[in-house]
Design an enzyme around this catalytic site. Structure first.
Site, PDB file in Angstrom:
ATOM      1  N   ARG A  81       0.879  -1.184   0.000  1.00  0.00           N
ATOM      2  CA  ARG A  81       0.000   0.000   0.000  1.00  0.00           C
ATOM      3  C   ARG A  81       0.910   1.226   0.000  1.00  0.00           C
ATOM      4  O   ARG A  81       1.054   1.901   1.024  1.00  0.00           O
ATOM      5  CB  ARG A  81      -0.904   0.049   1.245  1.00  0.00           C
ATOM      6  N   ASP A  90      -7.304  11.385   7.646  1.00  0.00           N
ATOM      7  CA  ASP A  90      -6.248  10.639   6.973  1.00  0.00           C
ATOM      8  C   ASP A  90      -4.989  11.488   6.832  1.00  0.00           C
ATOM      9  O   ASP A  90      -3.873  10.966   6.816  1.00  0.00           O
ATOM     10  CB  ASP A  90      -6.720  10.177   5.596  1.00  0.00           C
TER      11      ASP A  90
END
Lengths: 366, 366
Positions: free
Chosen positions: B90, B244
């Site tokens: 990721r 985030d």
């Protein structure tokens, strides 16, 4: 509007000249199924089972249902029964009552033998009236889109965001919020529509996307969460939504989530217009947030979603843990101060008591 | 937090003392499945296949994955390979890189025979560090909830709206936005959580609702469209969301739709707080809307939904017409001026450059 390249309405008289055809909207977008209505009971079922939905289309279907009833039993008792059975299908639908009252008033003075023919005429008039109104809304809205198109460079589209389905499937033809879009597209103006999927019932994903696709209007399906981001980044030129109920002061009660888009539009200077026939104006109500009761619906509308599996079957799936509590309010109210204007059949007007009263002087109370 | 009445974390050391257990989050909410990780490759798969998700949990999983790799091959080449394979799972996850860099720096000076034991220690420290941070966020947020509870009459709950899953499943324990909620509930304060389903990936409906349900926290699942209506009607006392990425000026990049809730909160004077570890602050970025690139993801996340059928199978269903175009931006940016405050591990602070710099003086650039 077009379906498979052929002009289509949401309800029409069958080629036999006496029965009625509808599109079974519960089967969209995965199947296009036409159902033939020959009896009062079939018309009642079509409304109750939401094969037809949208206030104007429900009104037209009720009118044709009344006509079907008159063919079988035009007596006074027959009229009473038809009225009651149709009214009970969706008792909160304003247009339904309006259509039934109109039919009843027109037929009551007539001899029983004349009632079926007159009911057929009236139902046709109600359908034609809806088409005329939406066409007029479309013409007024088209002017707005034309002005926005004039600010674009060649090849650039006017980007329009819409919520729920205020399309031709909710009316007899054209739709309300979609009427300006179809007219702009048909006039050769480049438009692109952001289609909110419109949870929980997904009318955007299943109906608006289908309509626009069938008519060839460029569009993109988006989640309801995305509109704010798009507006922040200059990717929306205009919001066009419908209205289920409009207060005399210009507050707009529409599918839940409309208010959030209106807030984002104001925050980013995006024009936010509401397309509505003046019949949605409730002259008895001033403050939409305080006075309009918001329907709470079954939680399963949220916890379950219908869709097509890989092998083409349409099934319901559960998206949340077993037993999760759900709150499901179906509408919200967008205060008038967030609305750039109301696109009505009469004109584009301010969302204010003064402008609404001036545009429809004959409709006011007192 | 509790699962079936037993305290649980999202990642832990197996009873064998050397392999790692995780919850397979792709199976939630319909099945609770624990997976045992014994090798680097299994750890990579768990991250890539999103069995673990959420930046802090990804970081912890990568750290344990590095440890598993060191057991098999603690050589320099083994370290390089572990770093690269884990990083590639990721590549945009900030915590993943941070965890890997920390492991690499700690192990490089050591003899190969000492590396596995040290990696295990470091991974445990990274996990413990995350728990400490979330616990601190929870304590600061608890004060806010306590103040709101003091304004309620007995029997009334503090109503908190949250978006997406900033819960313990996204971290090692407690979560960020959920930490104050769990602490309030455990302290006997009556709380009720409005859980945004969070389309398109439904982390609210599938993860947050599951977490809260397992721990016994009262909650209701709602569509993302509903929060505005609830706030208009005084049914939300507080919004708590995660982040985030947070700019040094206090703009918050979080799951798409967060911005719309922040607009509704401002319009209705509802406090809107963002819970975040200071590690999410990006000191290089000032203007979140202009400078943060927003990831566009596969359109099938929107057009297809996963759920459980009547016979208990989990399947994907398509909700839109075949071939419908989709736009799918995963995040949006909430400007600092819409944020009432940032709940960090250090304190509750204003969403402003000055307050952020003052709270974390050692972290600034230069």
């Amino acid at each position: 509007m077009n379906v498979d390249g052929v002009a289509c309405r949401s309800i029409w008289v069958n080629a036999d000249g006496c029965s009625i055809d509808i599109i079974d909207q519960t089967r969209l977008p995965h199947a296009f199924v036409v159902r033939n209505l020959c009896t009062l009971q079939q018309a009642c079922n079509a409304i109750r089972d939401m094969q037809v939905r949208g206030a104007p289309l429900i009104g037209a279907t009720a009118a044709y249902g009344f006509y079907l009833a008159m063919r079988d039993d035009p007596s006074g008792a027959g009229m009473e029964q038809a009225y009651q059975l149709l009214f009970d299908t969706r008792p909160t639908a304003v247009n339904l009552r309006w259509a039934l009252d109109r039919l009843k008033a027109a037929l009551l003075p007539l001899k029983t033998t004349a009632r079926a023919a007159r009911a057929f005429e009236e139902a046709n008039r109600i359908a034609a009236f809806d088409i005329d109104i939406n066409h007029a809304i479309g013409c007024h809205g088209l002017d707005l889109i034309r002005q926005l198109a004039a600010t674009k460079t060649p090849g650039e589209s006017v980007n329009i965001l819409t919520h729920c389905n205020a399309g031709w499937l909710a009316t007899v033809d054209w739709g309300t919020a979609t009427a300006p879009i179809y007219m702009a597209h048909d006039a050769g103006i480049a438009v692109h529509v952001w289609v909110d999927e419109t949870r929980p019932r997904n009318q955007g994903a299943s109906l608006t996307a289908w309509e626009l696709g069938q008519h060839g209007v460029p569009h993109s399906l988006i989640v309801d969460n995305l509109g704010g981001h798009l507006m922040q980044h200059g990717m929306v030129d205009l919001c066009l939504v419908g209205s289920d109920r409009t207060t005399r002061s210009g507050d707009v009660c529409n599918k839940v989530g409309t208010y959030l888009k209106a807030l984002a539009a104001r925050d980013n200077n995006v024009p936010f217009y509401v397309c509505l026939p003046s019949t949605t104006i409730d002259w008895n109500i001033d403050d939409g947030i305080e006075e309009i009761p918001i329907e709470q619906r079954d939680g399963e509308e949220v916890s379950r979603i219908s869709g097509k599996t890989a092998d083409g079957k349409v099934v319901d799936v559960q998206i949340s843990p077993d037993g999760t509590a759900v709150a499901n309010y179906a509408f919200d109210v967008t205060p008038a101060q967030l609305v750039s204007g109301l696109i009505t059949e009469a004109a584009v007007i301010d969302a204010s008591s003064e402008a609404i009263a001036a545009a429809f002087p004959e409709r006011q109370r007192q």
